[in-house]
Write an enzyme that holds these catalytic residues in place. Structure first.
Site: not given
Ligand SMILES: NC(=O)c1ccc[n+]([C@@H]2O[C@H](COP(=O)([O-])OP(=O)(O)OC[C@H]3O[C@@H](n4cnc5c(N)ncnc54)[C@H](O)[C@@H]3O)[C@@H](O)[C@H]2O)c1
Length: 243
Positions: A14, A64, A90, A156, A158
């Site tokens: 977050a 995580v 998330n 990713y 999978a």
């Molecule tokens: N942006 C997209 O197009 C998209 C599409 C489909 C799914 N998602 C999913 O939505 C979620 C959020 O994506 P986003 O685009 O906001 O990504 P982002 O990279 O902008 O943010 C992800 C956040 O997760 C944190 N993070 C990373 N590894 C971590 C760990 N090991 N433990 C705790 N925190 C950790 C990061 O520090 C970051 O603040 C993800 O699960 C992503 O796979 C995103």
């Protein structure tokens, strides 16, 4: 029915992007929010601005991919905010490498964060939710997990497909205790994760998703509006995948 006053929410990843927007929206609806991230500084910034706006939030560190870190996170969240009513899994990382270039290290890192971390957080959170006969878990999957890799690697996709199956298993487990477990599958959403990887015109609705589009679906699933929905995956993809 979207009011979350008196509820406690844990949102992983977050510190920025979709997770940040989810944390802010749940706090606007009255939840006390644990803003969780592997990077504590941005999480602290998000929690600080929620507090400045009159909301309730704490920033907590968690990686995580580390089971002990997850255990410490929930102990800390319960100590500071009380029982966890809402968990949003998330946190995730992308991998835009072509398939032949994906290493074993890539696979393990992506799966440990994007799938095993979701399982461990669900497992830790659901037992006390079942004891209290109430709780909402929302897991963030991806359209890539449903469609296969558009521009993302197999590790990713999978992991994100795995999140959908895992969600159904936890939903079946939690159902008899009144705990709802659902997933949201975003299509390409304008955050730093996807940057310039996707063309907005590829969505029938003519634009990439915004973090708020995803957060709105999460709020619905976190609220009593969705009490009769469990094991579902809500697609938020502008029509890119219709099923
Ligand atoms: N942006 C997209 O197009 C998209 C599409 C489909 C799914 N998602 C999913 O939505 C979620 C959020 O994506 P986003 O685009 O906001 O990504 P982002 O990279 O902008 O943010 C992800 C956040 O997760 C944190 N993070 C990373 N590894 C971590 C760990 N090991 N433990 C705790 N925190 C950790 C990061 O520090 C970051 O603040 C993800 O699960 C992503 O796979 C995103």
């Amino acid at each position: 029915m979207l009011d979350l006053t008196g509820k406690t929410a844990v949102v992983t990843g977050a510190g920025r992007g979709i997770g940040e927007t989810i944390a802010r929206l749940l706090a606007e609806q009255g939840a006390a929010v644990a803003v969780v991230d592997i990077n504590l500084d941005p999480a602290s910034g998000v929690a600080g601005t929620i507090q400045s706006a009159g909301g309730s939030a704490v920033a907590l560190h968690c990686d995580v991919s580390d089971p002990q870190s997850i255990s410490r996170l929930f102990d800390e969240a319960e100590a500071q905010l009380g029982s966890v009513d809402i968990l949003v899994n998330n946190a995730g990382i992308g991998n835009f490498k072509p398939m032949p270039e994906v290493t074993l290290e890539d696979w393990d890192r992506v799966v440990d964060i994007n799938l095993r971390g979701v399982h461990l957080c669900c497992q830790r959170a659901i037992i006390p939710m079942c004891e209290r006969k109430s709780g909402k878990i929302i897991n963030i999957s991806s359209m890539g997990g449903q469609l296969g890799g558009l521009k993302v690697a197999p590790d990713y996709t999978a992991a994100k497909a795995g999140v959908i199956g895992l969600t159904k298993s936890y939903a079946r487990y939690g159902a008899r205790y009144g705990v709802n477990v659902n997933a949201v599958a975003p299509g390409p959403t304008a955050t730093e994760m996807v940057a310039d990887h996707f063309d907005p015109s590829s969505a029938p609705l003519g634009r990439l998703g915004t973090p708020r589009d995803i957060a709105n679906a999460v709020l619905f699933l976190a609220s009593s509006m969705s009490d009769y929905i469990t094991g579902a995956t809500i697609d938020v993809n502008g029509g890119m995948l219709m099923r």
